[in-house]
Design an enzyme around this catalytic site. Structure first.
Site, PDB file in Angstrom:
ATOM      1  N   HIS A   1     -48.272 -77.756 108.739  1.00  0.00           N
ATOM      2  CA  HIS A   1     -47.987 -76.581 107.919  1.00  0.00           C
ATOM      3  C   HIS A   1     -46.794 -76.849 107.003  1.00  0.00           C
ATOM      4  CE1 HIS A   1     -48.661 -72.357 107.163  1.00  0.00           C
ATOM      5  NE2 HIS A   1     -47.424 -72.027 107.459  1.00  0.00           N
TER       6      HIS A   1
ATOM      7  N   GLU B   1     -52.178 -78.009 111.005  1.00  0.00           N
ATOM      8  CA  GLU B   1     -51.281 -76.907 110.673  1.00  0.00           C
ATOM      9  C   GLU B   1     -50.246 -76.607 111.759  1.00  0.00           C
ATOM     10  OE1 GLU B   1     -51.045 -75.031 107.954  1.00  0.00           O
ATOM     11  OE2 GLU B   1     -52.931 -75.228 106.863  1.00  0.00           O
TER      12      GLU B   1
ATOM     13  N   SER C   1     -49.114 -69.924 103.104  1.00  0.00           N
ATOM     14  CA  SER C   1     -48.943 -69.253 104.388  1.00  0.00           C
ATOM     15  C   SER C   1     -49.016 -67.741 104.178  1.00  0.00           C
ATOM     16  CB  SER C   1     -47.628 -69.698 105.039  1.00  0.00           C
ATOM     17  OG  SER C   1     -47.570 -69.322 106.389  1.00  0.00           O
TER      18      SER C   1
END
Length: 503
Positions: free
Chosen positions: A412, A316, A189
């Site tokens: 995610h 995600e 990330s």
């Protein structure tokens, strides 16, 4: 207990309960506390010490408001926040590959003490694993106007902290059995985008040979937008947007002011792009520290000597919706406003609708936004790097798991407990859908082997990006999960001929 001797002093570690062949050392300072006269400055070397430093506990985390499961929070007054941790199966005379991990958290939260970043399983695959803390939020990424008299405070102090940690690794890792000339820097990330920025930075040149970027996010700021954010945060803190005003404000007050600014965007549908996910900080591209944002730097060939392994998940943005950090876009009118804010043509939304027949508006939004911020951006990093002559490998995490009422998505952060081998850690069960089964453990071992192989020799186990679309590893369990849905999304995005919007 095991003692290692570095140039700064001796440190004592402990063998881990999970693997007695691995020694862990926590809380080793790699730079001086970045407060007092050093606040808003580039990091300085840590002071040496006499005797043996007992490294049993993680160091203090950077100023933030988040409280994460299983990890310590920040307490006002904690200042020695620039520390790192080492898991090693080796000792002096060994030359094991080194993996340095940079945590994510939108540049405002997270730490190396999170249980999902325990390096024991990866160290068991023959790596020396290093995790680190760095300055976050305004302390690390806020733009600070020049000091009266002309002296400037650098932008991207959080990135400079990461460089300092890599310099420490270069200078000291041999004492722990690591090879200073075989370092891989990895992150997820905002940590992955940090990795991409480090590849683009002259200051970081030569400090690592390879890079791993999971779910890199399209989030670099221009100097102008960073200056506007400083004005907003200073106003929320009730101080002038000057060096004197900001340095007189406590770290806790700047954390609170930053949260207030982000909340203001989150609550205001008319506030433009930041309304949808108000991450107000990011690396500042266009100055001395980072002249070009990563995609442009890669295209120019500035990082072609570094091997790159890229991964993203196939769903995600569903996590950001699940934890309430994203706008709820549930009507066609809201979806049209979103497209207008990012200058997305209606044809793109139509392609997504066609690929998701019967899907609610929220799912269409989550698919488009997740592709734009993470999936498409990550893939373009790999492709841009390959076109400029670098070696790049691409993978996608597609593992799903059924549960009553709703499947656990490939969202995610779900890939990281697999890549670190920490599936049994209770704090990650929300991410992965409960305790792991044998197929999950098998997937985790395969992902750890890929990381270890890449760090050791640059070969994760599949071909690099090139002319073949087959050069993409899909991470899934034996149950037959597929990355095909995201492939269709990506085709829809590309067929529209769109550049990625700049957040």
């Amino acid at each position: 207990m095991t003692v290692f001797r570095t140039r700064s002093g001796a440190v004592r570690g402990r063998r881990t309960a999970r693997d007695p062949g691995v020694v862990v050392l926590r809380g080793i300072p790699y730079a001086a506390p970045p407060f007092g006269v050093d606040r808003f400055r580039a990091p300085r070397p840590a002071a040496a010490w006499d005797g043996i430093r007992d490294c049993a506990a993680f160091g203090p985390v950077a100023p933030q408001s988040a409280r994460l499961p299983g990890a310590p929070g920040w307490s006002p007054g904690d200042e020695d926040v620039l520390s790192l941790n080492i898991w090693t199966p080796g000792g002096v005379g060994d030359a094991l590959p080194v993996l340095v991990w940079i945590h994510g958290g939108a540049y405002v939260f997270g730490s190396s003490a999170q249980p999902d970043f325990d390096g024991t399983p990866l160290a068991g695959h023959g790596l020396v694993v290093v995790t680190l803390n760095y300055r976050l939020g305004f302390e690390g990424f806020g733009h600070v106007p020049p000091v009266a008299g002309g002296e400037s405070c650098p932008d991207n102090r959080g990135l400079l902290d990461q460089v300092a940690a890599l310099e420490w690794v270069r200078d000291h890792i041999a004492a722990f059995g690591g090879a200073a000339d075989n370092v891989t820097v990895a992150g997820q990330s905002s940590g992955a985008t940090s990795v991409a920025c480090l590849m683009a930075m002259v200051r970081a040149r030569g400090l690592f040979r390879r890079a791993v970027a999971h779910s890199a996010v399209n989030s670099c700021a221009s100097p102008e937008s960073a200056a506007r954010t400083t004005q907003e945060v200073a106003a929320a803190a009730g101080v002038p947007a000057t060096y004197d005003g900001l340095v007189s404000t406590s770290p806790a007050a700047l954390v609170d002011a930053s949260d207030a600014v982000a909340d203001g965007y989150r609550l205001d549908p008319a506030s433009g792009q930041r309304h949808y996910d108000p991450a107000i900080y990011g690396p500042v591209a266009g100055g001395d520290t980072l002249p070009l944002e990563p995609l442009a730097a890669f295209a120019a060939g500035g990082a072609s000597d570094v091997d790159l392994l890229v991964c993203h998940t196939t769903e995600e943005y569903w996590l950001l919706d699940a934890v309430g950090s994203s706008a709820k876009i549930t009507t066609e009118r809201q979806l049209a406003a979103f497209a207008e804010d990012f200058q997305l043509p209606a044809a793109l939304l139509d392609r997504y609708r066609a690929l998701m027949p019967g899907a609610p508006v929220l799912d269409v939004f989550l698919a488009v936004y997740g592709d734009m911020l993470f999936g498409e951006y990550s893939s373009r990093l790999a492709e841009s790097h390959a076109r400029a002559g670098g070696r790049a490998f691409l993978s996608r995490f597609a593992r799903q798991r059924g549960r009553p009422g709703e499947p656990v998505r490939a969202w995610h952060c779900a890939d990281i407990p697999f890549a670190f081998g920490n599936l049994d850690e209770e704090s990650v069960h929300f991410l992965v859908g409960g305790p792991p089964d044998p197929a999950d453990h098998d997937l985790s071992v395969r992902m750890m082997r890929a990381w270890a192989g890449f760090a050791a020799s640059g070969d994760p186990g599949w071909p690099p990006v090139g002319g073949s679309t087959d050069a993409v590893r899909i991470w899934a369990t034996a149950a037959g999960d597929s990355g095909g849905a995201w492939e269709l999304f990506r085709t829809g995005w590309r067929e529209a001929g769109l550049p990625l919007p700049t957040p």
